[in-house]
Structures are given as C-alpha cells and as structure tokens.
Motif scaffolding. Structure first.
Motif, PDB file in Angstrom:
ATOM      1  N   TYR A  41      14.771   4.850   5.831  1.00  0.00           N
ATOM      2  CA  TYR A  41      13.815   5.902   5.484  1.00  0.00           C
ATOM      3  C   TYR A  41      12.820   5.000   4.564  1.00  0.00           C
ATOM      4  N   ALA A  42      11.526   5.541   4.365  1.00  0.00           N
ATOM      5  CA  ALA A  42      10.732   5.280   3.281  1.00  0.00           C
ATOM      6  C   ALA A  42      10.586   6.317   2.236  1.00  0.00           C
ATOM      7  N   ALA A  43      10.700   5.973   1.018  1.00  0.00           N
ATOM      8  CA  ALA A  43      10.841   6.961   0.014  1.00  0.00           C
ATOM      9  C   ALA A  43       9.279   7.296  -0.529  1.00  0.00           C
ATOM     10  N   LEU A  44       8.899   8.266  -0.170  1.00  0.00           N
ATOM     11  CA  LEU A  44       7.610   8.518  -0.215  1.00  0.00           C
ATOM     12  C   LEU A  44       7.408   9.142  -1.849  1.00  0.00           C
ATOM     13  N   GLU A  45       6.428   8.532  -2.638  1.00  0.00           N
ATOM     14  CA  GLU A  45       6.145   9.053  -3.820  1.00  0.00           C
ATOM     15  C   GLU A  45       5.082  10.377  -3.615  1.00  0.00           C
ATOM     16  N   PHE A  46       5.363  11.497  -4.200  1.00  0.00           N
ATOM     17  CA  PHE A  46       4.537  12.468  -3.801  1.00  0.00           C
ATOM     18  C   PHE A  46       4.410  13.581  -5.033  1.00  0.00           C
ATOM     19  N   GLY A  47       3.499  14.122  -5.415  1.00  0.00           N
ATOM     20  CA  GLY A  47       3.485  15.074  -6.315  1.00  0.00           C
ATOM     21  C   GLY A  47       3.132  14.533  -7.846  1.00  0.00           C
ATOM     22  N   GLY A  48       3.152  15.264  -8.928  1.00  0.00           N
ATOM     23  CA  GLY A  48       2.786  14.684 -10.096  1.00  0.00           C
ATOM     24  C   GLY A  48       1.359  14.541 -10.498  1.00  0.00           C
ATOM     25  N   PHE A  49       1.083  13.775 -11.437  1.00  0.00           N
ATOM     26  CA  PHE A  49      -0.393  13.506 -11.752  1.00  0.00           C
ATOM     27  C   PHE A  49      -0.322  12.140 -12.101  1.00  0.00           C
ATOM     28  N   LEU A  50      -1.101  11.257 -11.673  1.00  0.00           N
ATOM     29  CA  LEU A  50      -1.184   9.907 -11.889  1.00  0.00           C
ATOM     30  C   LEU A  50      -0.081   9.052 -12.040  1.00  0.00           C
ATOM     31  N   GLY A  51       0.796   9.347 -11.019  1.00  0.00           N
ATOM     32  CA  GLY A  51       2.294   8.781 -11.128  1.00  0.00           C
ATOM     33  C   GLY A  51       3.424   9.294 -12.193  1.00  0.00           C
ATOM     34  N   VAL A  52       2.937  10.277 -13.015  1.00  0.00           N
ATOM     35  CA  VAL A  52       3.722  11.080 -13.733  1.00  0.00           C
ATOM     36  C   VAL A  52       4.437  12.171 -13.279  1.00  0.00           C
ATOM     37  N   GLY A  53       5.779  12.400 -13.090  1.00  0.00           N
ATOM     38  CA  GLY A  53       6.252  13.722 -12.828  1.00  0.00           C
ATOM     39  C   GLY A  53       6.503  13.578 -11.107  1.00  0.00           C
ATOM     40  N   THR A  54       6.223  12.307 -10.612  1.00  0.00           N
ATOM     41  CA  THR A  54       6.384  12.485  -9.004  1.00  0.00           C
ATOM     42  C   THR A  54       7.776  12.257  -8.473  1.00  0.00           C
ATOM     43  N   ASP A  55       7.965  13.001  -7.257  1.00  0.00           N
ATOM     44  CA  ASP A  55       9.409  12.879  -7.000  1.00  0.00           C
ATOM     45  C   ASP A  55       9.260  11.741  -5.677  1.00  0.00           C
ATOM     46  N   ARG A  56      10.546  11.495  -5.214  1.00  0.00           N
ATOM     47  CA  ARG A  56      10.628  10.668  -4.163  1.00  0.00           C
ATOM     48  C   ARG A  56      10.902  11.571  -2.924  1.00  0.00           C
ATOM     49  N   TYR A  57      10.541  11.236  -1.807  1.00  0.00           N
ATOM     50  CA  TYR A  57      10.799  12.002  -0.381  1.00  0.00           C
ATOM     51  C   TYR A  57      11.256  10.923   0.599  1.00  0.00           C
ATOM     52  N   PRO A  58      12.651  11.023   0.939  1.00  0.00           N
ATOM     53  CA  PRO A  58      12.885  10.068   1.932  1.00  0.00           C
ATOM     54  C   PRO A  58      12.548  10.485   3.231  1.00  0.00           C
ATOM     55  N   VAL A  59      11.284   9.825   3.858  1.00  0.00           N
ATOM     56  CA  VAL A  59      11.306  10.290   5.234  1.00  0.00           C
ATOM     57  C   VAL A  59      11.655   9.449   6.221  1.00  0.00           C
ATOM     58  N   PRO A  60      12.323   9.822   7.313  1.00  0.00           N
ATOM     59  CA  PRO A  60      12.861   8.956   8.256  1.00  0.00           C
ATOM     60  C   PRO A  60      11.607   7.935   8.870  1.00  0.00           C
ATOM     61  N   TRP A  61      11.925   6.606   8.750  1.00  0.00           N
ATOM     62  CA  TRP A  61      11.139   5.577   8.878  1.00  0.00           C
ATOM     63  C   TRP A  61      10.299   5.683  10.346  1.00  0.00           C
ATOM     64  N   ALA A  62      10.829   6.162  11.388  1.00  0.00           N
ATOM     65  CA  ALA A  62      10.555   6.347  12.562  1.00  0.00           C
ATOM     66  C   ALA A  62       9.236   7.364  12.696  1.00  0.00           C
ATOM     67  N   MET A  63       9.249   8.188  11.566  1.00  0.00           N
ATOM     68  CA  MET A  63       8.157   9.301  11.790  1.00  0.00           C
ATOM     69  C   MET A  63       6.909   8.375  11.262  1.00  0.00           C
ATOM     70  N   LEU A  64       6.821   7.407  10.406  1.00  0.00           N
ATOM     71  CA  LEU A  64       5.524   6.714  10.029  1.00  0.00           C
ATOM     72  C   LEU A  64       5.205   6.008  10.993  1.00  0.00           C
ATOM     73  N   LYS A  65       3.960   6.003  11.311  1.00  0.00           N
ATOM     74  CA  LYS A  65       3.001   5.437  12.170  1.00  0.00           C
ATOM     75  C   LYS A  65       1.711   4.644  11.491  1.00  0.00           C
ATOM     76  N   TYR A  66       1.621   3.446  11.672  1.00  0.00           N
ATOM     77  CA  TYR A  66       0.442   2.820  10.775  1.00  0.00           C
ATOM     78  C   TYR A  66      -0.616   2.822  11.499  1.00  0.00           C
ATOM     79  N   ASP A  67      -1.776   3.211  10.679  1.00  0.00           N
ATOM     80  CA  ASP A  67      -3.186   3.245  11.264  1.00  0.00           C
ATOM     81  C   ASP A  67      -3.989   2.239  10.802  1.00  0.00           C
ATOM     82  N   THR A  68      -4.461   1.443  11.719  1.00  0.00           N
ATOM     83  CA  THR A  68      -5.240   0.332  11.038  1.00  0.00           C
ATOM     84  C   THR A  68      -6.458   0.881  10.362  1.00  0.00           C
ATOM     85  N   ASN A  69      -7.111   1.954  11.154  1.00  0.00           N
ATOM     86  CA  ASN A  69      -8.424   2.343  10.560  1.00  0.00           C
ATOM     87  C   ASN A  69      -8.186   3.156   9.027  1.00  0.00           C
ATOM     88  N   LEU A  70      -7.009   3.803   8.809  1.00  0.00           N
ATOM     89  CA  LEU A  70      -6.831   4.051   7.441  1.00  0.00           C
ATOM     90  C   LEU A  70      -6.208   3.026   6.659  1.00  0.00           C
TER      91      LEU A  70
END
Length: 112
Positions: A41-70
């Motif tokens: 998994y990649a634990a995705l930090e999502f939500g909250g404001f400026l890192g405060v109150g954010t939760d972690r969302y485990p996303v299966p690693w195979a779902m992530l694709k690296y984009d060199t343009n981004l």
C-alpha cells in the motif's frame, strides 16, 4: 532510460493526483509486505487543512502510476471515492493483517 527504482524516502511526500489532474493528497508512507518485500500500500494523506486533521488512506500500490509530466502519482480515483474508503488517523495505524488487506483491496475492486 532513467533509473527504474526509487528510495522510499523520495516517494514519501510525492503528490498524488486523480485521473483528471486534480490533486488528491500526498504519499505519507509505504506499507511493505515483510515476506515478499513488495510494497502493498501507499498510505495517502488526504483531507484536513495544511496537514492538520488529515487521515491516511491505504491505496493498493498497483493502482498508482507515476506520471513524469506531473512529477507525481496518478490514481484512477476521485475525491468522492476516497471519502468512503478505509482510512485511519495519523496516530492510529491499523493492523495490516490479511483481513484488513482484503477489505482495502475489495473497496477498490483490486484482486487480493
């Protein structure tokens, strides 16, 4: 061809985008299977404001694709899909056993 491997400390903090280019969050941590050595998994930090109150969302690693343009990872998910996904508070990491893994993978429709 650029180097096909990357250190985990360089992955952590990398921005994650939805397929439409919207920023979803960033990778907080990688969860690695002790036996196989594969990133589960990649634990995705999502939500909250400026890192405060954010939760972690485990996303299966195979779902992530690296984009060199981004210069970041892209997942086929929307913010709305993440809102109902399995998650945990920063200081409340779950037990990543097979039962938890199946629940996460089932949510995203990815084979366990």
């Amino acid at each position: 061809m650029s180097n096909p491997v990357i250190s985990s400390d360089k992955v952590e903090g990398t921005t994650v985008y939805a397929s439409n280019g919207d920023k979803l969050g960033s990778i907080d941590d990688l969860i690695i299977d002790k036996r196989s050595g594969q990133v589960r998994y990649a634990a995705l930090e999502f939500g909250g404001f400026l890192g405060v109150g954010t939760d972690r969302y485990p996303v299966p690693w195979a779902m992530l694709k690296y984009d060199t343009n981004l210069d970041g990872y892209v997942v086929p998910l929307s913010e709305r899909q993440l809102e109902g996904a399995p998650r945990y508070a920063q200081n409340d990491e779950p037990t990543y056993d097979d039962s938890y893994g199946r629940r996460v993978y089932d949510y995203y429709g990815v084979g366990w």
